[in-house]
Design a protein around this motif. Structure first.
Motif, mmCIF file in Angstrom:
data_model
loop_
_atom_site.group_PDB
_atom_site.id
_atom_site.type_symbol
_atom_site.label_atom_id
_atom_site.label_comp_id
_atom_site.label_asym_id
_atom_site.label_seq_id
_atom_site.Cartn_x
_atom_site.Cartn_y
_atom_site.Cartn_z
ATOM 1 N N ARG A 181 0.667 -1.170 -0.108
ATOM 2 C CA ARG A 181 -0.041 0.018 0.002
ATOM 3 C C ARG A 181 0.763 1.163 -0.042
ATOM 4 O O ARG A 181 1.806 1.087 0.762
ATOM 5 N N HIS A 182 0.560 2.298 -0.651
ATOM 6 C CA HIS A 182 1.245 3.463 -1.056
ATOM 7 C C HIS A 182 1.688 4.090 0.555
ATOM 8 O O HIS A 182 0.650 4.218 1.356
ATOM 9 N N GLY A 183 2.872 4.393 0.491
ATOM 10 C CA GLY A 183 3.082 5.041 1.952
ATOM 11 C C GLY A 183 3.407 4.160 2.997
ATOM 12 O O GLY A 183 4.135 4.617 3.897
ATOM 13 N N GLU A 184 3.546 2.832 2.712
ATOM 14 C CA GLU A 184 3.727 1.965 3.807
ATOM 15 C C GLU A 184 5.228 1.318 3.579
ATOM 16 O O GLU A 184 5.389 1.114 2.475
ATOM 17 N N LYS A 185 5.685 0.696 4.400
ATOM 18 C CA LYS A 185 6.863 -0.109 4.433
ATOM 19 C C LYS A 185 6.962 -1.581 4.162
ATOM 20 O O LYS A 185 7.850 -2.238 3.685
ATOM 21 N N LYS A 186 5.590 -2.271 4.479
ATOM 22 C CA LYS A 186 5.626 -3.416 4.267
ATOM 23 C C LYS A 186 4.195 -3.867 4.285
ATOM 24 O O LYS A 186 3.198 -3.361 4.671
ATOM 25 N N ALA A 187 3.882 -4.959 3.460
ATOM 26 C CA ALA A 187 2.376 -5.547 3.385
ATOM 27 C C ALA A 187 2.379 -6.814 4.347
ATOM 28 O O ALA A 187 3.422 -7.781 4.247
ATOM 29 N N GLU A 188 1.498 -7.029 5.203
ATOM 30 C CA GLU A 188 1.504 -8.232 5.731
ATOM 31 C C GLU A 188 0.452 -9.379 5.401
ATOM 32 O O GLU A 188 -0.915 -8.645 5.572
#
Length: 563
Positions: free
Chosen positions: A56-63
């Motif tokens: 997701r835009h602006g986030e460091k990682k997807a979980e």
């Protein structure tokens, strides 16, 4: 079955956790609401190809996380978990995968870090996702033999394992024969190279532990002055003018004098006595080493040159001395074969002929089993296609013999189909339409659902390109599959939605200039309205609501008859 799915910071999904149950779960919603994104998340969770674009835009990682429950203790997944050293408590399996913006992917199974290949192996035993990609595979004739082998798995398994082992040995020997059959110029070049390398390695005379010993000696020589100075300080403190040993000797004699008078001093007296003799011995050893110490600048130069030789050999022949010595043995054997080329070639060709005869026998067994099961598969598929309103379809499995062996034997298998009366069967990829391919794959899923052990089957818009009575047939077929396996289905067809045991609505909304996807399970009234919308579009009328209610009622009656 998939009990719970959690998705965080994935595409337009901010934070979503949803629980699933047995039977058929249908996901519906407007186009672009994020239905396929959920399937993408499940696919990546099961070991599919990930990308930083999903974060997701602006986030460091997807979980991504999924909790699975497997109640059958004989399910093959438990053997795979054991192979990979993963524990499963009471049939619970938790998959987790984090996608980082750096491109790194971290995978866990029941809390244990595992490589992506292991996650893919385990995930593939739990989830089967059917989408447009599988239709594309069905369009590739090279994929057809794998489908036939999957159908014949139980009868084919042991023979195929025997063939794979024999084929690998045959392939390796064939490669060696090809190398021995190289032209004279290449062979002469290879001989010269091996002779040079063998001579260089023999002159180097590398030994397993020598490098460590040389490094230790180099360290001593480079620090000679410090070692000599500190050793002298230690010796003088013990036995020199400082008389350290004399003081301890005085203490030893004093304690020995009073031990007979007071037994409380016995233990410290023994400790001091032991220390005295130990220090005396240490002093002698230090003195002996000091007497032998001698700085040898020439020896340091020899050690440096020898270590440089080790580094040079490592750059050429291996990262460790063990690898270098193994390489030496390997090229020595290969050189011997090249020098005795004619004799070796004749022997290997005789061995190869024997292997080919053995492979032919096993491959014939594979062919016989496949042909027997091809008839059964054809009958099963035509039966399924009739229920999917392809009553006139004729399906056959075409066999051709390959010119040479491959990993599957010597069979080239292709699916042939005729959908119109009077037309001969032709290659499936050439004549099947999109809707026919969807029904074909659905027929295969129905056949395999009771035998391949998959706990959860996901259909991603499998109903594309169909309508009317075919849509109803597909809906009933998906519902039939859900009797034996948990099924999650994304659909635009009201007939499929009506068959759902659990119906979820996916909605996209905008808050604070950000897009979010939400997922919620619908109650009966909401289901009627959603199916009514699917039937008529945006305008819902009393008539469409009535039709939707009737469709759900008919679906419930049909499901009861299936049970």
């Amino acid at each position: 079955m998939l009990r719970e799915l959690s998705i965080r910071n994935f595409a337009i999904i901010d934070d979503l956790t949803v629980s699933f149950s047995e039977g058929l779960t249908v996901l519906t919603g407007e186009t672009g609401a994020g239905k396929s994104i959920i399937i993408d998340a499940v696919n990546i969770l099961a070991g599919g190809r990930g990308s930083t674009e999903f974060i997701r835009h602006g986030e460091k990682k997807a979980e991504l996380g999924g909790l699975f429950q497997v109640n059958n203790c004989h399910h093959p997944i438990f053997m795979k978990l054991e192979e990979h050293g993963v524990e499963a408590e009471e049939g619970t399996i938790i998959l987790r995968r984090d996608l980082h913006d750096s491109g790194k992917s971290i995978c866990r199974v029941n809390g244990k870090l595992v490589p992506l290949s292991v996650l893919r192996d385990i995930g593939g035993s739990l989830i089967d996702i059917h989408g447009q990609h599988e239709n594309q595979e069905l369009m590739d004739e090279k994929f057809h033999i794998h489908l036939l082998d999957l159908f014949a798995h139980h009868e084919l398994q042991s023979v195929k394992a025997q063939y794979s082992e024999a084929y690998e040995a045959y392939r390796q020997l064939k490669k060696e024969v090809a190398e021995l059959s190289m032209d004279e110029q290449r062979m002469a070049q290879r001989i010269d190279l091996y002779q040079f390398q063998i001579q260089e390695l023999e002159q180097a005379g590398l030994k397993e532990d020598e490098e460590d010993e040389l490094n230790e000696e180099r360290l001593r020589l480079m620090n000679f002055h410090k070692i000599f100075e500190r050793a002298n300080v230690a010796y003088e403190a013990i036995s020199g003018d400082a008389n350290g040993l004399d003081f301890i000797g005085n203490a030893m004699n004093a304690l020995e004098d009073i031990v007979a008078l007071d037994s409380n001093f016995k233990e410290p007296s023994e400790a001091v006595t032991t220390s005295f003799y130990a220090l005396q011995d240490a002093a002698y050893q230090i003195k002996n080493v000091l007497d032998d110490l001698e700085y040898d600048a020439e020896r340091l130069n020899e050690v440096e040159q020898r270590l440089a030789l080790y580094q040079n050999m490592k750059r050429k022949y291996g990262t460790t001395v063990e690898e270098i010595l193994n390489y030496y043995e390997k090229i020595e054997e290969e050189l011997s074969q090249l020098m005795n080329r004619d004799e070796t070639l004749q022997r290997n060709e005789q061995l190869l002929a024997g292997m080919e005869e053995n492979l032919n026998q096993i491959a014939d067994e594979l062919t016989a089993i496949r042909k027997e099961n091809a008839i059964k598969l054809s009958e099963a598929i035509m039966n399924e296609l009739r229920m999917l309103h392809m009553e006139k379809a004729q399906f056959i499995v075409q066999f051709n013999t390959l010119a040479q062996f491959d990993a599957n034997g010597k069979d080239f298998v292709a699916f042939y189909i005729s959908t119109n009366v009077g037309e001969p069967p032709k290659s499936l990829p050439k004549v099947a339409s999109g809707g026919e391919l969807s029904r074909m794959m659905l027929a295969l899923k129905t056949i395999f659902s009771t035998s391949n052990g998959i706990t959860s089957i996901i259909f991603d818009e499998v109903d594309t390109g169909v309508s009317g009575r075919v849509a109803q047939a597909i809906a009933e077929k998906i519902a039939a599959i859900s009797v034996n396996s948990q099924v999650l289905c994304i659909s635009h067809l009201p007939q499929v939605a009506a068959m759902a045991d659990h119906h979820y609505y996916i909605k996209k909304q905008v808050e604070y200039d950000r897009t979010f996807t939400t997922l919620s399970e619908m109650e009966e009234k909401e289901r009627v309205e959603e199916i009514s919308r699917m039937m008529s579009g945006s305008e819902i009328t009393e008539l469409t609501l009535q039709h939707a209610s009737e469709l759900i009622q008919m679906a419930n009656e049909r499901k009861e008859s299936m049970k």
